[in-house]
Design a protein around this motif. Structure first.
Motif, PDB file in Angstrom:
ATOM      1  N   SER A  50       0.834  -1.198   0.000  1.00 59.85           N
ATOM      2  CA  SER A  50       0.000   0.000   0.000  1.00 59.85           C
ATOM      3  C   SER A  50       0.870   1.250   0.000  1.00 59.85           C
ATOM      4  O   SER A  50       0.587   2.220  -0.703  1.00 59.85           O
ATOM      5  N   HIS A  51       1.938   1.219   0.771  1.00 61.92           N
ATOM      6  CA  HIS A  51       2.859   2.351   0.817  1.00 61.92           C
ATOM      7  C   HIS A  51       3.566   2.534  -0.532  1.00 61.92           C
ATOM      8  O   HIS A  51       3.777   3.654  -0.984  1.00 61.92           O
ATOM      9  N   ALA A  52       3.910   1.431  -1.172  1.00 64.42           N
ATOM     10  CA  ALA A  52       4.587   1.500  -2.467  1.00 64.42           C
ATOM     11  C   ALA A  52       3.667   2.057  -3.558  1.00 64.42           C
ATOM     12  O   ALA A  52       4.132   2.672  -4.516  1.00 64.42           O
ATOM     13  N   ALA A  53       2.366   1.846  -3.414  1.00 63.14           N
ATOM     14  CA  ALA A  53       1.406   2.313  -4.423  1.00 63.14           C
ATOM     15  C   ALA A  53       0.848   3.690  -4.087  1.00 63.14           C
ATOM     16  O   ALA A  53      -0.129   4.135  -4.689  1.00 63.14           O
ATOM     17  N   LYS A  54       1.476   4.365  -3.144  1.00 69.36           N
ATOM     18  CA  LYS A  54       1.005   5.688  -2.727  1.00 69.36           C
ATOM     19  C   LYS A  54       0.991   6.648  -3.919  1.00 69.36           C
ATOM     20  O   LYS A  54       1.899   6.641  -4.737  1.00 69.36           O
ATOM     21  N   GLY A  55      -0.048   7.414  -4.015  1.00 68.66           N
ATOM     22  CA  GLY A  55      -0.174   8.374  -5.106  1.00 68.66           C
ATOM     23  C   GLY A  55      -1.028   7.863  -6.249  1.00 68.66           C
ATOM     24  O   GLY A  55      -1.497   8.640  -7.073  1.00 68.66           O
ATOM     25  N   LYS A  56      -1.239   6.566  -6.311  1.00 70.09           N
ATOM     26  CA  LYS A  56      -2.091   5.997  -7.354  1.00 70.09           C
ATOM     27  C   LYS A  56      -3.523   5.955  -6.830  1.00 70.09           C
ATOM     28  O   LYS A  56      -3.749   5.902  -5.624  1.00 70.09           O
ATOM     29  N   THR A  57      -4.465   5.984  -7.736  1.00 67.05           N
ATOM     30  CA  THR A  57      -5.867   5.950  -7.326  1.00 67.05           C
ATOM     31  C   THR A  57      -6.644   4.943  -8.163  1.00 67.05           C
ATOM     32  O   THR A  57      -6.208   4.551  -9.246  1.00 67.05           O
ATOM     33  N   GLY A  58      -7.768   4.539  -7.630  1.00 67.14           N
ATOM     34  CA  GLY A  58      -8.702   3.689  -8.356  1.00 67.14           C
ATOM     35  C   GLY A  58      -8.108   2.379  -8.827  1.00 67.14           C
ATOM     36  O   GLY A  58      -7.461   1.647  -8.082  1.00 67.14           O
ATOM     37  N   ALA A  59      -8.346   2.084 -10.094  1.00 70.76           N
ATOM     38  CA  ALA A  59      -7.919   0.815 -10.683  1.00 70.76           C
ATOM     39  C   ALA A  59      -6.393   0.687 -10.708  1.00 70.76           C
ATOM     40  O   ALA A  59      -5.861  -0.409 -10.523  1.00 70.76           O
ATOM     41  N   ASP A  60      -5.682   1.812 -10.900  1.00 67.30           N
ATOM     42  CA  ASP A  60      -4.221   1.764 -10.898  1.00 67.30           C
ATOM     43  C   ASP A  60      -3.700   1.329  -9.529  1.00 67.30           C
ATOM     44  O   ASP A  60      -2.779   0.528  -9.431  1.00 67.30           O
ATOM     45  N   TYR A  61      -4.309   1.859  -8.459  1.00 58.93           N
ATOM     46  CA  TYR A  61      -3.907   1.502  -7.101  1.00 58.93           C
ATOM     47  C   TYR A  61      -4.163   0.020  -6.831  1.00 58.93           C
ATOM     48  O   TYR A  61      -3.291  -0.694  -6.348  1.00 58.93           O
ATOM     49  N   LYS A  62      -5.368  -0.426  -7.167  1.00 58.88           N
ATOM     50  CA  LYS A  62      -5.729  -1.827  -6.937  1.00 58.88           C
ATOM     51  C   LYS A  62      -4.813  -2.773  -7.702  1.00 58.88           C
ATOM     52  O   LYS A  62      -4.376  -3.798  -7.183  1.00 58.88           O
ATOM     53  N   SER A  63      -4.517  -2.430  -8.931  1.00 62.41           N
ATOM     54  CA  SER A  63      -3.649  -3.260  -9.762  1.00 62.41           C
ATOM     55  C   SER A  63      -2.228  -3.315  -9.187  1.00 62.41           C
ATOM     56  O   SER A  63      -1.620  -4.381  -9.132  1.00 62.41           O
TER      57      SER A  63
END
Length: 104
Positions: free
Chosen positions: A41-54
């Motif tokens: 979750s920390h590594a995906a910080k800044g992404k939202t929606g489908a990009d974050y989930k992926s």
């Protein structure tokens, strides 16, 4: 008057109960999967929606290709091509930028 006194007593009791509950130490460490989820979750910080989930899903699966930088948007690509051909002018600049955009 007794209704006000009852409400006051109830709210004071609630404050003390909340304070006592909040003071309980949370010393239980995260499990390995919870820690991995927190890291992903920390590594995906800044992404939202489908990009974050992926990104989180790929990270949880251990997919190392997800760590590769994301594909540039056309706007970012245009900026990179313009920066690459900064010294050129006129038709030379236009043709160089056009070739750069087509190459990628």
């Amino acid at each position: 008057m007794s209704m006000r006194l009852s409400l006051l007593f109830a709210s004071v009791s609630l404050v003390f109960a909340t304070a006592a509950f909040g003071a309980t130490p949370q010393s239980k460490p995260l499990s390995s999967s919870q820690q991995k989820m927190a890291d992903c979750s920390h590594a995906a910080k800044g992404k939202t929606g489908a990009d974050y989930k992926s990104a989180v899903s790929s990270c949880m699966k251990g997919d190392t290709t997800a760590a590769a930088p994301a594909k540039m948007t056309s706007q970012q690509h245009m900026a990179a091509c313009a920066k690459e051909n900064a010294g050129k002018k006129g038709a030379d600049y236009k043709s160089a930028v056009s070739a750069c955009m087509k190459a990628h």
